[in-house]
Design a protein around this motif. Sequence first.
Motif, PDB file in Angstrom:
ATOM      1  N   ASN A 241       0.852  -1.183   0.000  1.00 44.22           N
ATOM      2  CA  ASN A 241       0.000   0.000   0.000  1.00 44.22           C
ATOM      3  C   ASN A 241       0.888   1.232   0.000  1.00 44.22           C
ATOM      4  O   ASN A 241       1.806   1.354   0.820  1.00 44.22           O
ATOM      5  CB  ASN A 241      -0.910  -0.007   1.223  1.00 44.22           C
ATOM      6  CG  ASN A 241      -2.067  -0.966   1.056  1.00 44.22           C
ATOM      7  OD1 ASN A 241      -2.899  -0.794   0.187  1.00 44.22           O
ATOM      8  ND2 ASN A 241      -2.102  -2.011   1.890  1.00 44.22           N
ATOM      9  N   VAL A 246      -4.109  12.269  -5.225  1.00 44.66           N
ATOM     10  CA  VAL A 246      -5.558  12.484  -5.172  1.00 44.66           C
ATOM     11  C   VAL A 246      -5.829  13.967  -5.378  1.00 44.66           C
ATOM     12  O   VAL A 246      -4.955  14.814  -5.133  1.00 44.66           O
ATOM     13  CB  VAL A 246      -6.144  12.017  -3.811  1.00 44.66           C
ATOM     14  CG1 VAL A 246      -5.966  10.514  -3.645  1.00 44.66           C
ATOM     15  CG2 VAL A 246      -5.527  12.781  -2.655  1.00 44.66           C
ATOM     16  N   GLN A 250      -9.021  15.790  -0.981  1.00 46.68           N
ATOM     17  CA  GLN A 250      -9.487  14.422  -0.789  1.00 46.68           C
ATOM     18  C   GLN A 250      -8.478  13.612   0.023  1.00 46.68           C
ATOM     19  O   GLN A 250      -7.284  13.897   0.016  1.00 46.68           O
ATOM     20  CB  GLN A 250      -9.748  13.743  -2.135  1.00 46.68           C
ATOM     21  CG  GLN A 250     -10.925  14.342  -2.895  1.00 46.68           C
ATOM     22  CD  GLN A 250     -11.316  13.497  -4.089  1.00 46.68           C
ATOM     23  OE1 GLN A 250     -10.912  12.352  -4.225  1.00 46.68           O
ATOM     24  NE2 GLN A 250     -12.135  14.075  -4.968  1.00 46.68           N
ATOM     25  N   GLN A 252      -6.601   9.933   1.193  1.00 45.49           N
ATOM     26  CA  GLN A 252      -6.067   8.754   0.537  1.00 45.49           C
ATOM     27  C   GLN A 252      -7.109   7.630   0.583  1.00 45.49           C
ATOM     28  O   GLN A 252      -7.862   7.494   1.540  1.00 45.49           O
ATOM     29  CB  GLN A 252      -4.790   8.289   1.247  1.00 45.49           C
ATOM     30  CG  GLN A 252      -3.591   9.184   1.019  1.00 45.49           C
ATOM     31  CD  GLN A 252      -3.045   9.059  -0.400  1.00 45.49           C
ATOM     32  OE1 GLN A 252      -2.965   7.973  -0.957  1.00 45.49           O
ATOM     33  NE2 GLN A 252      -2.689  10.199  -0.982  1.00 45.49           N
ATOM     34  N   PRO A 253      -7.175   6.819  -0.468  1.00 44.81           N
ATOM     35  CA  PRO A 253      -8.105   5.681  -0.443  1.00 44.81           C
ATOM     36  C   PRO A 253      -7.703   4.673   0.617  1.00 44.81           C
ATOM     37  O   PRO A 253      -6.554   4.644   1.073  1.00 44.81           O
ATOM     38  CB  PRO A 253      -7.973   5.091  -1.856  1.00 44.81           C
ATOM     39  CG  PRO A 253      -6.612   5.516  -2.322  1.00 44.81           C
ATOM     40  CD  PRO A 253      -6.378   6.876  -1.716  1.00 44.81           C
ATOM     41  N   SER A 256      -5.461  -1.543   0.512  1.00 43.87           N
ATOM     42  CA  SER A 256      -5.873  -2.856   0.015  1.00 43.87           C
ATOM     43  C   SER A 256      -5.506  -3.914   1.046  1.00 43.87           C
ATOM     44  O   SER A 256      -4.391  -3.894   1.578  1.00 43.87           O
ATOM     45  CB  SER A 256      -5.181  -3.167  -1.308  1.00 43.87           C
ATOM     46  OG  SER A 256      -5.531  -2.222  -2.294  1.00 43.87           O
TER      47      SER A 256
END
Length: 566
Positions: A241, A246, A250, A252-253, A256
């Motif tokens: 990761n 972004v 926004q 960070q996503p 995973s």
Amino acid sequence: MFLKCIVLLMSMTFLLSGCGSGPSTVQPTQSKLSISQPCMQVACHGAMTSPATGALIVNEWLASTHNTNNGAGCADCHEPDAGHPNLCNKCHAGGGFSVVINPDASGKCGKCHGLNHPNDIMVALTPKHFGNMTASFSQNNFRASYVSSLYINNCNKCHNPHDPTSARAINSDWAASGHGNVTKARTNYDFKTRGSYQPAATTFQYYCVRCHTTTGFINFVNSGFTSLVPFAGPGYAVVQNAPVQVPPGQTQPADSPSPDKTKEVTGCDACHDNGNGRAYGYQVRQVPAAVIYYNFSSSNTAPTIELNNKPTVFADLGDSNVCMPCHTGRGIGSMVKDMAAAGTDFSNTNAPSAHDRASGITLLQVGGYEFPGLNYTNAGFQHSLVGQANYKGTGTSGPCITCHMKNSDSHLFLPVTFDSTGTTVTALPSGCASCHTGANSLDVTTYNTRKAGFQAAMAILNKLRTGKVVSLSNRNSNYNAAWPGGGANTMGVAFNYGWLSNDTGAFAHNPLYVKRLIYDSIDWINYGSFGNDVAAAINSVAVGGTITAATKTNAITYLMPNGTRP
């Protein structure tokens, strides 16, 4: 000739019975000791020494609860074939009988220990050994465990296989410390995925793996402080990761998830190694003087400011070098000056931070944002000399180990003893008396007074800094808001507060340096200049909430015992 044959036959009979002649001769009423006794003869294994501790293996087993509680003998773990040993092959090169050389790696500990044995002491009393072996793939917020994926059938990374008992008190202390805590920060992320394939000198990616996992730490120090690679247990795909670009504003996503759900703590083998990969002799892992790169990118600014490839080389602290890679933080105050030199727009930028427990940069006086033109010389400072070349009789373990671990509860890593509330100190490290003598003597009353003064000064600084930095919609901040053109100093105040608030022992690690940084931070953030009345600034803070009249008095007494800048 007949006499020689009789003697030979008698000798062979003795030798063939010397190691117990195998499990087939065991009687149900025999103790583990009596069954194992033949193995302990000098002719068999009685003279063998541990490759990790150097002690006789026989003596180690005799001291363990495997013996004293009649738990497990030699044959239970090593599982020799019936008739073991075949000593004929010593002379005649005949075939031998099989035996399990490494019971741990062969999974033999699982015969008595683990989730299949609900009454096992590890399950009943220390369930933190086991965590996430069968957890679902979709969930990511699991707690850590001691037997994470790389520690299955690797019990000897923490435990002496022949005497897992004698270190039990130390194990318990470690489990109660932050190093052995399986919740809190350990559950926030899966840190084994938060690494980088880029070298430490240049990366702007995550590098949490180097300190929040044992495997990552070992990779980091064994690579000369360069490797930050993510990892996973055997049979699992490695997931990395990393931060991605972004749009401004926004977040960070989400990370995973890794198919390996286990998470590591800071285990015994992080700090202990005998040079051959064995931790259970509990020798301190030999680590060179730390070399740390403090990298930073202002990714949401134009132009983007990048700081990297600038090593900070720390002093050689001997055995205490093992502490430094993770207690030197993620940032130091001089980075703010580097940002200014690179042309940062302090009205629209993010900022570096020291992160948590960065006491190494406090001790060695490299952590703070030192305001330009002010004096931070600390000529009389001696704490960094403790444990170095037996300075004043303090030994040779370096300052971290000497102060934090030379006590009966060494693996709590607490240099002081607290009362039942956990707030008031009742005993100091014995080593303090080596230097603190006469007019410079230190007792618990003085220590607690300084601690309270530090906490009061930090509370005042927090109140004064509040509102002086304006958050922006793009997740950056305006550090010029309070004092236009003085954004670097205002960011320096923010850095100093964040760092020192997460080094709760800063007042003891480097007393004068810390006082000066807090004093100067209050001076700047309240007035936008230096040389002002700091006592008046402290007294201007309104009483209420965490601030009392005593808070202000304690802060002034702590920072200005002589009425001026310390």
